[in-house]
Motif scaffolding. Structure first.
Motif, PDB file in Angstrom:
ATOM      1  N   ARG A  85     -70.356  -5.967 -50.358  1.00 35.03           N
ATOM      2  CA  ARG A  85     -70.264  -7.059 -49.393  1.00 35.03           C
ATOM      3  C   ARG A  85     -69.556  -8.256 -49.985  1.00 35.03           C
ATOM      4  N   GLN A  88     -67.222  -9.397 -40.572  1.00 34.55           N
ATOM      5  CA  GLN A  88     -67.514  -8.281 -41.466  1.00 34.55           C
ATOM      6  C   GLN A  88     -68.237  -7.153 -40.742  1.00 34.55           C
ATOM      7  N   TYR A 142     -69.985 -13.372 -40.899  1.00 37.10           N
ATOM      8  CA  TYR A 142     -70.749 -12.133 -40.843  1.00 37.10           C
ATOM      9  C   TYR A 142     -70.303 -11.254 -39.680  1.00 37.10           C
ATOM     10  N   SER A 151     -73.822  -5.190 -42.925  1.00 41.11           N
ATOM     11  CA  SER A 151     -72.857  -6.091 -43.547  1.00 41.11           C
ATOM     12  C   SER A 151     -73.473  -7.420 -43.947  1.00 41.11           C
ATOM     13  N   TRP A 152     -74.642  -7.730 -43.377  1.00 46.82           N
ATOM     14  CA  TRP A 152     -75.299  -8.991 -43.686  1.00 46.82           C
ATOM     15  C   TRP A 152     -76.035  -8.933 -45.015  1.00 46.82           C
TER      16      TRP A 152
END
Length: 459
Positions: free
Chosen positions: A135, A147, A144, A365-366
């Motif tokens: 990430r 992403q 975010y 993704s976070w």
């Protein structure tokens, strides 16, 4: 999913811990009145028969069919000192002797605990069981979100496969139900919702699921999202319409809430809004949510998730908003990642406010963290709120089990006659020790059927 406010002590890249600070303070009893069910998967508590002699058994008898009966022998509900036999007839706990010919399952003296409810999770975003994802730094929700899109398009496995893997894993850890938020945006169309819905169908024998069409990219700031939300509701694939920070992210308080509540009103679905905005921004949004719930007679069908604006209120201010929340039966959820913004659960419950606990995002993704294990989440809740007494630890489990059931409008799996036979068997001495040690889930039962053994889901 997360707040866009950074911690003053972390001026650089943000993480989920700094973005999503929230936990639940534990004090007092865990019992709360079950709510009116949301559409589709939820079953109102009022529909549960008060005795196993009614409803399911009577229906089976009138149809000329022998009731499906199972005896779970030698189990200790809630860690009782003395083991007993748990009789289940047609998926519900019975207070009658076991019918002749009932199947027998030996519990081996294990503790029987109510299965857990994940009141807030994002299974469409997960990379669970996939390759490692590295990430990049992010400085707010917009980063975010970007992403999220990159990760979505990089995945070789479709949403249904990834979601199914995570959701079945949750079952193996003792989850009986979940409210699943799935991103809806022009970047994905309805792929997230449809994938989670397909996974729900595959798991219908083992897991009750409500789906929220969640506008992570914003309702107003991302053109085309409102139309997709309307389509999802119109096609009947979802149970609730979501929203996100009407002021802080969407920058359109009235426009966003009008769209979200308008769709809910037209199509008879519920509402579940992510609210990370703090201070006055958050309270303005809360007032807008309360006002629209009242105006559209949506009491019992609205939830607000995270709710970072409440912990900073004075007791008098909290009492005022809690009274309105209780009056309109608006539920709240938290995910307990830290102790910085603790929801005052005991105080809220004094006003009849339903509060549940959830996993949030899992390996997306976070954040690389998360495991969809609600017993672990109950453990985290106790750890971040610094509890130490047995009753406090027991209450943590209660939020993860009965609190989530209240939010979803499900009956409590409390081993009372007529309650759903949804429970988990573990080795241990007592419930507080189980919350601390998080033993392996040796058996998970849903509707009287064993759906997982030794931590492994049974297809």
């Amino acid at each position: 999913m997360q707040s866009s406010s950074s911690s003053p002590s972390s001026p650089g890249a943000l993480s989920r811990r700094t973005m999503l600070a929230g936990a639940a303070a534990m004090a007092g009893a865990t019992a709360a009145a079950a709510a009116t069910a949301s559409p589709a998967q939820a079953t109102p508590a009022s529909s549960a028969p008060s005795s196993a002699s009614s409803s399911a058994e009577a229906a089976a008898g009138s149809a000329g069919r022998r009731p499906r009966a199972v005896v779970f022998r030698n189990v200790r509900p809630f860690g009782a000192a003395k083991a007993t036999d748990l009789v289940v007839v047609d998926g519900r706990v019975s207070d009658r002797p076991a019918p002749h010919g009932a199947k027998v399952v030996d519990g081996g003296g294990r503790i029987a605990l109510p299965s857990l409810v994940d009141a807030h999770i994002h299974p469409d975003k997960t990379t669970w069981e996939g390759s490692w994802v590295s990430r990049r730094p992010a400085s707010g929700i917009a980063d975010y979100v970007a992403q999220d899109v990159e990760l979505f398009h990089s995945q070789r496995r479709p949403v249904v496969e990834r979601a199914y893997g995570l959701m079945s894993h949750a079952v193996s850890r003792g989850t009986r139900a979940m409210r699943a938020h799935a991103d809806v945006a022009p970047a994905y169309g309805l792929a997230g919702v449809e994938g989670v819905a397909a996974a729900r169908e595959r798991l219908r024998h083992a897991l009750d699921v409500q789906i929220v069409a969640f506008p992570q990219h914003g309702v107003i700031r991302t053109p085309g999202t409102a139309a997709l939300l309307e389509k999802a509701a119109r096609e009947g694939v979802i149970d609730m319409i979501g929203g996100i920070d009407p002021i802080g992210f969407d920058q359109a308080l009235d426009d966003q809430l009008d769209v979200v509540f308008g769709i809910a009103d037209r199509h008879g679905v519920g509402v579940d809004i992510h609210l990370h905005d703090r201070g006055e921004k958050g309270m303005r949004a809360m007032r807008g949510i309360i006002d629209r719930t009242r105006a559209l007679s949506l009491a019992g069908k609205v939830t607000v998730s995270h709710v970072f604006c409440l912990p900073g209120l004075t007791d008098r201010e909290l009492g005022s908003v809690a009274a309105d929340l209780g009056d309109q039966d608006i539920a709240l959820t938290t995910v307990a990642p830290s102790d910085s913004l603790v929801l005052p659960i005991a105080r809220l419950r004094e006003y009849g406010v339903r509060v549940g606990l959830g996993s949030d995002g899992v390996r997306d993704s976070w954040s690389p963290f998360g495991n969809a294990d609600m017993m672990h989440r109950a453990h985290i809740l106790g750890w971040v709120t610094d509890v130490r007494l047995d009753q406090e630890l027991t209450d943590c489990y209660g939020v993860a089990a009965h609190g989530g059931a209240d939010v979803m409008g499900l009956p409590h799996a409390d081993f009372e006659a007529g309650a759903p036979a949804d429970f988990v068997l573990v080795r241990g001495e007592c419930l507080p020790q189980v919350v601390v040690d998080m033993p392996r889930r040796d058996m998970v039962v849903h509707g009287g059927v064993v759906v997982a053994r030794d931590g492994e889901f049974l297809d």
